[in-house]
Design an enzyme around this catalytic site. Structure first.
Site, PDB file in Angstrom:
ATOM      1  N   SER A  72       0.795  -1.227   0.000  1.00 32.74           N
ATOM      2  CA  SER A  72       0.000   0.000   0.000  1.00 32.74           C
ATOM      3  C   SER A  72       0.822   1.270   0.000  1.00 32.74           C
ATOM      4  CB  SER A  72      -0.946   0.006   1.204  1.00 32.74           C
ATOM      5  OG  SER A  72      -0.221  -0.086   2.416  1.00 32.74           O
ATOM      6  N   LYS A 131     -12.710  -0.083   0.028  1.00 29.66           N
ATOM      7  CA  LYS A 131     -11.925   0.618  -0.996  1.00 29.66           C
ATOM      8  C   LYS A 131     -12.691   0.562  -2.321  1.00 29.66           C
ATOM      9  CE  LYS A 131      -7.433   0.171   1.264  1.00 29.66           C
ATOM     10  NZ  LYS A 131      -7.906  -0.238   2.581  1.00 29.66           N
ATOM     11  N   HIS A 190      -5.900  -3.604  -1.818  1.00 30.10           N
ATOM     12  CA  HIS A 190      -5.660  -2.593  -2.850  1.00 30.10           C
ATOM     13  C   HIS A 190      -5.691  -3.186  -4.265  1.00 30.10           C
ATOM     14  CE1 HIS A 190      -4.669   0.871  -0.295  1.00 30.10           C
ATOM     15  NE2 HIS A 190      -4.202  -0.026   0.549  1.00 30.10           N
TER      16      HIS A 190
END
Length: 399
Positions: free
Chosen positions: A188, A245, A216
């Site tokens: 990240s 996310k 991610h």
């Protein structure tokens, strides 16, 4: 009351601030989007947002909002209980099955947060008779999850397959029942993609389980956004991930894996057993977000184009970036004070970014981590590039 304790904490906080490491939050007064409204000194202003995990731009998608509202009408605000007592909805199981189908796993289990998913995945599966080999740059939640587990711990240098092989040989020499290789799919702070092909090969060779944190990567990489392993045409054994996310940007995490793994987590994972069930509107919103992500090749194309445009613009301006293809773009500044000062000057110019520094990244590696979204327009990106160039010249960071 312990005045001594309060004085110590105040001293430590002053030290943090003097070192340029103090974190401050800004008030957002609008939905998450490519451009947001923020409140400062009682005044609102619009600002281009370059530091959200809103990769596909779904955080304010009308279909997700509608699904969440409908779930509140049908199921209420919350379950007021943990799952195994009286907190499991048909909606929860529908979402778990949808996640499993999406990621091509047997089953999945929901957690209140992705941090809880990583914090609760190791201890139910492993004991002192087992071993975990973990990448040195893994997320804090993986590190904490491993600390809660009694398995023997080995650490390998970030994405260094030679070092991983040596650590696996050392672990195997102890004849553990189970070895788990744990890695972020996308790291990240750097935007680096894990070397899944070699990780998978070594996992087969040492009869190890490959665990990939895809927070991610889900929605971003691979066919239909299925994640890092799918990006390489491969499959992990355990995938941990988030609903906070790309998949709607709200909250919640999950573990997807083979049926015995999920069943054991449902029996013994403490963050699952002792946390309230995911609120109904979050589950319904996530179901719609998965649907949109699977059909979102146009969003992933826009995301790639935006990332390429921004990366090229900052490189041409003279900034030092970490190489990569992910929409995480680290702008390296080294010093925490510089990262904070550049972020402040960009904020004055209508660009919202955040400086990252110790302990989030190692000392001397401070940066601004730009996170690109499909919701951003070329006009907004070009405005940000121009602001970076102007502020960088003022601070003497670029020619």
């Amino acid at each position: 009351m312990s005045k001594t304790t309060y004085r110590r904490l105040q001293y430590e906080l002053r030290t943090i601030e003097q070192e340029g490491l103090f974190k401050r939050e800004r008030l957002i007064t609008s939905p998450q989007a490519g451009e947001i409204r923020v409140s400062r000194n009682g005044r609102e202003q619009s600002i281009v947002n370059l530091c959200a995990n809103n990769y596909l731009g779904l955080a304010n998608h009308p279909e997700i909002i509608a699904a969440a509202k409908a779930a509140m009408d049908e199921y209420g605000y919350g379950m007021a209980s943990v799952r195994f007592i009286c907190g499991t909805l048909d909606l929860h199981r529908k979402l778990e099955r949808r996640i499993a189908e999406y990621l091509e796993m047997d089953d999945a289990i929901l957690f209140a947060a992705a941090f809880d998913a990583n914090g609760g995945v190791f201890e139910p599966l492993l004991t002192a008779e087992d071993a975990i080999v973990s990448d040195s740059l893994n997320h804090a939640s993986i590190i904490d999850g491993i600390r809660l587990c009694k398995a023997k711990r080995y650490r390998f240098e970030n994405n260094n397959m030679t070092h991983l092989e040596a650590q696996l040989e050392q672990a195997a020499a102890e004849s553990p029942r189970t070895i788990v290789i744990a890695t972020d799919g996308v790291f990240s702070m750097d935007g680096t993609i894990a070397n899944i092909p070699q990780l998978r090969q070594l996992a087969y060779r040492f009869d190890a389980l490959l665990l990939v944190d895809d927070c991610h990567a889900t929605g971003v990489l691979g066919p239909q956004g299925k994640g890092t392993a799918a990006h390489f045409g491969l499959q992990a054994d355990i995938i941990t991930g988030t609903l906070g996310k790309s998949l709607g940007g709200a909250a919640g995490g999950f573990v997807a894996a083979a049926q015995p793994v999920v069943d054991m987590l449902r029996q013994r994972s403490r963050p699952y057993l002792f946390s309230n069930a995911l609120p109904p509107m979050l589950a319904a919103g996530a179901l719609k977000a998965i649907e949109l992500s699977r059909a979102g090749d146009n969003l992933r194309l826009a995301l790639r184009q935006n990332a390429q445009r921004f990366r090229k613009g900052l490189q041409q301006a003279g900034y030092r970036l970490l190489e990569g293809e992910h929409p995480i773009i680290p702008v390296m500044l080294d010093e925490a004070r510089l990262a904070q000062e550049l972020a402040n000057r960009l904020y004055e110019r209508g660009i919202y970014v955040t400086g990252f520094f110790y302990p989030v990244v190692p000392r001397g590696q401070a940066r601004i981590r730009v996170q690109i979204s499909a919701a951003l327009t070329f006009e907004q990106l070009d405005k940000a590039i121009a602001a970076f160039a102007q502020a960088g010249r003022e601070l003497g960071l670029i020619p």
